[in-house]
Design a protein around this motif. Structure first.
Motif, PDB file in Angstrom:
ATOM      1  N   VAL A 121      12.209  -7.378  22.239  1.00 52.97           N
ATOM      2  CA  VAL A 121      13.688  -7.128  21.925  1.00 52.97           C
ATOM      3  C   VAL A 121      14.518  -7.670  23.152  1.00 52.97           C
ATOM      4  CG1 VAL A 121      15.220  -5.127  21.877  1.00 52.97           C
ATOM      5  CG2 VAL A 121      13.035  -5.276  20.761  1.00 52.97           C
ATOM      6  N   LEU A 122      15.699  -8.171  22.878  1.00 57.05           N
ATOM      7  CA  LEU A 122      16.679  -8.394  23.969  1.00 57.05           C
ATOM      8  C   LEU A 122      17.728  -7.414  23.992  1.00 57.05           C
ATOM      9  CD1 LEU A 122      16.936 -12.270  23.179  1.00 57.05           C
ATOM     10  CD2 LEU A 122      16.751 -11.311  25.566  1.00 57.05           C
ATOM     11  N   VAL A 123      17.931  -6.988  25.340  1.00 60.49           N
ATOM     12  CA  VAL A 123      19.108  -5.955  25.301  1.00 60.49           C
ATOM     13  C   VAL A 123      20.085  -6.406  26.229  1.00 60.49           C
ATOM     14  CG1 VAL A 123      19.482  -3.709  25.866  1.00 60.49           C
ATOM     15  CG2 VAL A 123      17.001  -4.271  25.283  1.00 60.49           C
ATOM     16  N   LEU A 124      21.574  -6.148  25.672  1.00 56.30           N
ATOM     17  CA  LEU A 124      22.489  -6.838  26.441  1.00 56.30           C
ATOM     18  C   LEU A 124      23.556  -5.927  26.551  1.00 56.30           C
ATOM     19  CD1 LEU A 124      23.145  -9.875  24.072  1.00 56.30           C
ATOM     20  CD2 LEU A 124      21.450  -9.926  25.710  1.00 56.30           C
ATOM     21  N   GLU A 125      23.806  -6.117  28.200  1.00 57.17           N
ATOM     22  CA  GLU A 125      24.984  -4.956  28.675  1.00 57.17           C
ATOM     23  C   GLU A 125      26.281  -5.944  29.093  1.00 57.17           C
ATOM     24  OE1 GLU A 125      25.312  -1.281  32.058  1.00 57.17           O
ATOM     25  OE2 GLU A 125      24.508  -3.111  32.625  1.00 57.17           O
ATOM     26  N   PHE A 193       8.456   0.798  24.335  1.00 59.22           N
ATOM     27  CA  PHE A 193       8.692  -0.573  25.030  1.00 59.22           C
ATOM     28  C   PHE A 193       8.572  -0.313  26.624  1.00 59.22           C
ATOM     29  CE2 PHE A 193      10.654  -0.835  20.766  1.00 59.22           C
ATOM     30  CZ  PHE A 193      10.498  -2.392  20.589  1.00 59.22           C
ATOM     31  N   THR A 194       8.414  -1.446  27.176  1.00 58.37           N
ATOM     32  CA  THR A 194       8.616  -1.610  28.757  1.00 58.37           C
ATOM     33  C   THR A 194       9.787  -2.339  28.868  1.00 58.37           C
ATOM     34  OG1 THR A 194       5.937  -1.388  29.089  1.00 58.37           O
ATOM     35  CG2 THR A 194       7.678  -2.317  30.910  1.00 58.37           C
ATOM     36  N   THR A 195      10.855  -1.516  29.493  1.00 57.95           N
ATOM     37  CA  THR A 195      12.306  -2.217  29.569  1.00 57.95           C
ATOM     38  C   THR A 195      11.809  -3.071  31.030  1.00 57.95           C
ATOM     39  OG1 THR A 195      12.947  -0.063  30.615  1.00 57.95           O
ATOM     40  CG2 THR A 195      13.286  -0.583  28.072  1.00 57.95           C
ATOM     41  N   VAL A 211       5.979  -9.066  32.735  1.00 61.78           N
ATOM     42  CA  VAL A 211       5.738  -8.927  31.502  1.00 61.78           C
ATOM     43  C   VAL A 211       4.175  -9.182  31.264  1.00 61.78           C
ATOM     44  CG1 VAL A 211       7.917  -9.860  31.007  1.00 61.78           C
ATOM     45  CG2 VAL A 211       6.447 -11.342  31.110  1.00 61.78           C
ATOM     46  N   ALA A 212       3.300  -9.659  32.215  1.00 63.58           N
ATOM     47  CA  ALA A 212       2.084  -9.797  31.716  1.00 63.58           C
ATOM     48  C   ALA A 212       1.118  -8.804  31.246  1.00 63.58           C
ATOM     49  CB  ALA A 212       1.491 -10.317  33.184  1.00 63.58           C
ATOM     50  N   GLY A 213       0.773  -8.969  30.114  1.00 54.90           N
ATOM     51  CA  GLY A 213      -0.151  -7.965  29.623  1.00 54.90           C
ATOM     52  C   GLY A 213       0.542  -6.848  28.743  1.00 54.90           C
ATOM     53  N   LEU A 214       1.970  -7.031  28.737  1.00 54.93           N
ATOM     54  CA  LEU A 214       2.575  -5.934  28.174  1.00 54.93           C
ATOM     55  C   LEU A 214       2.411  -6.127  26.454  1.00 54.93           C
ATOM     56  CD1 LEU A 214       5.771  -5.535  30.297  1.00 54.93           C
ATOM     57  CD2 LEU A 214       3.769  -4.268  30.257  1.00 54.93           C
ATOM     58  N   ASP A 215       2.637  -5.113  25.770  1.00 50.76           N
ATOM     59  CA  ASP A 215       2.714  -5.305  24.128  1.00 50.76           C
ATOM     60  C   ASP A 215       3.913  -5.261  24.004  1.00 50.76           C
ATOM     61  OD1 ASP A 215       2.015  -5.080  21.534  1.00 50.76           O
ATOM     62  OD2 ASP A 215       1.841  -2.976  21.499  1.00 50.76           O
ATOM     63  N   ARG A 216       4.682  -4.309  24.031  1.00 48.42           N
ATOM     64  CA  ARG A 216       6.293  -4.205  23.402  1.00 48.42           C
ATOM     65  C   ARG A 216       6.988  -4.333  24.772  1.00 48.42           C
ATOM     66  NH1 ARG A 216       7.410   0.749  19.241  1.00 48.42           N
ATOM     67  NH2 ARG A 216       8.565  -0.911  18.306  1.00 48.42           N
ATOM     68  N   VAL A 217       7.991  -5.352  24.727  1.00 49.03           N
ATOM     69  CA  VAL A 217       8.627  -5.788  25.937  1.00 49.03           C
ATOM     70  C   VAL A 217      10.227  -5.645  25.317  1.00 49.03           C
ATOM     71  CG1 VAL A 217       9.324  -7.413  27.702  1.00 49.03           C
ATOM     72  CG2 VAL A 217       7.226  -6.926  27.026  1.00 49.03           C
ATOM     73  N   ALA A 218      11.204  -4.915  26.059  1.00 52.44           N
ATOM     74  CA  ALA A 218      12.749  -5.098  25.866  1.00 52.44           C
ATOM     75  C   ALA A 218      13.112  -5.805  27.268  1.00 52.44           C
ATOM     76  CB  ALA A 218      13.098  -3.764  25.797  1.00 52.44           C
ATOM     77  N   LEU A 219      13.690  -7.167  27.299  1.00 49.06           N
ATOM     78  CA  LEU A 219      14.246  -7.695  28.150  1.00 49.06           C
ATOM     79  C   LEU A 219      15.915  -7.132  28.356  1.00 49.06           C
ATOM     80  CD1 LEU A 219      13.093 -11.414  28.187  1.00 49.06           C
ATOM     81  CD2 LEU A 219      12.351  -9.549  29.650  1.00 49.06           C
ATOM     82  N   VAL A 220      16.226  -6.980  29.555  1.00 46.23           N
ATOM     83  CA  VAL A 220      17.561  -6.457  29.744  1.00 46.23           C
ATOM     84  C   VAL A 220      18.402  -7.532  30.770  1.00 46.23           C
ATOM     85  CG1 VAL A 220      18.901  -4.356  30.300  1.00 46.23           C
ATOM     86  CG2 VAL A 220      16.525  -3.905  29.726  1.00 46.23           C
TER      87      VAL A 220
END
Length: 267
Positions: A121-125, A193-195, A211-220
């Protein structure tokens, strides 16, 4: 079949949806008031219709009628056919792609609906430039991201310029706005998610490691000027940086998003 209506008067009230497209503030007010958005160009118009958006009307030069005949066939919305010079008078720019469509906006889904089943997921501020928002959607779609969440002050993904730069990716990637700005990132963490915040913070690590090894990721990602707010920067589970040559401290947020999406997609 769409009703074909030839118009020769640039002041015709039926063309109101298409007027003064370069006036951003006017368009924001008009589009919000009438619950509409515009798609520009044959490919983008087609993608909007294929995504299930309901057309209010179409505006095009005669030479585009044949190429969009299959799009016009199943709808009853009017198709206003005008000379290209008249289209320029109405819209305020040369419509070199030939076709425009005015379409109905849908109610935004909840965050829970948008992230259901998502892994990336992408999260935009507070990214306020429509071009940047469109570019981020395009990169996210191309690199397998499942959803985009936007803070309340982010630019509108359905603004014409955003849609054009995204090449219609705003129709294929689920998105919504977060209502609770303060709890946005903790809420994603609770959802599994790991943010990972893109930032120049002192404790930021290389994004490859973050991000290595993460399952669910949210890039902020944060705004064009000041980056992420201190609240969102600290609320993220991890802070990451894109390593670059000495003397260059950052990339345009659209370029940074593309690099970060590429690395994250291959985690």
């Amino acid at each position: 079949m769409a009703e074909i209506v030839e118009i020769a008067d640039p002041t015709d009230p039926r063309l109101a949806d298409y007027r003064d497209l370069r006036d951003v503030q006017l368009r924001k007010t008009l589009e919000a008031e009438h619950g509409l958005f515009l798609a520009e160009g044959e490919k983008v118009v087609r993608r909007a219709i294929e995504a299930g958006h309901t057309p209010r009307s179409f505006l095009m030069a005669p030479r585009w009628l044949e190429g969009l005949a299959d799009v016009l066939e199943p709808t009853s919305a009017p198709c206003y056919v005008v000379a290209e010079s008249l289209a320029e008078q109405v819209t305020g720019f040369h419509v070199h792609r030939g076709a425009l469509a005015s379409l109905e906006r849908r109610p935004l889904p909840s965050v829970a609906e948008v992230i259901d089943g998502a892994r990336s997921v992408l999260v935009l501020e507070d990214i306020v430039d429509h071009t940047n928002v469109g570019a981020i959607f395009r990169s996210g779609a191309a690199l397998g991201f499942d959803a985009v969440l936007l803070a309340p002050r982010c630019a509108d993904p359905l603004y014409r310029r955003s849609i054009k730069v995204a090449m219609g990716a705003v129709f294929s990637v689920p998105w919504t706005r977060v209502r609770d700005w303060d709890d946005a990132l903790p809420g994603l963490s609770r959802a599994g998610f790991t943010t990972v915040a893109l930032t120049l913070a002192d404790d930021a690590v290389a994004i490859e490691d973050a991000v290595a090894g993460l399952d669910r990721v949210a890039l902020v990602l944060g705004s064009e000027g000041h980056g992420l707010s201190s609240r969102w920067e600290q609320a993220a589970d991890r802070r990451a940086i894109i390593a670059m040559r000495a003397g260059i401290d950052s990339l345009n947020v659209g370029a940074a998003a593309a690099v970060a999406c590429y690395i994250t997609a291959r985690r």
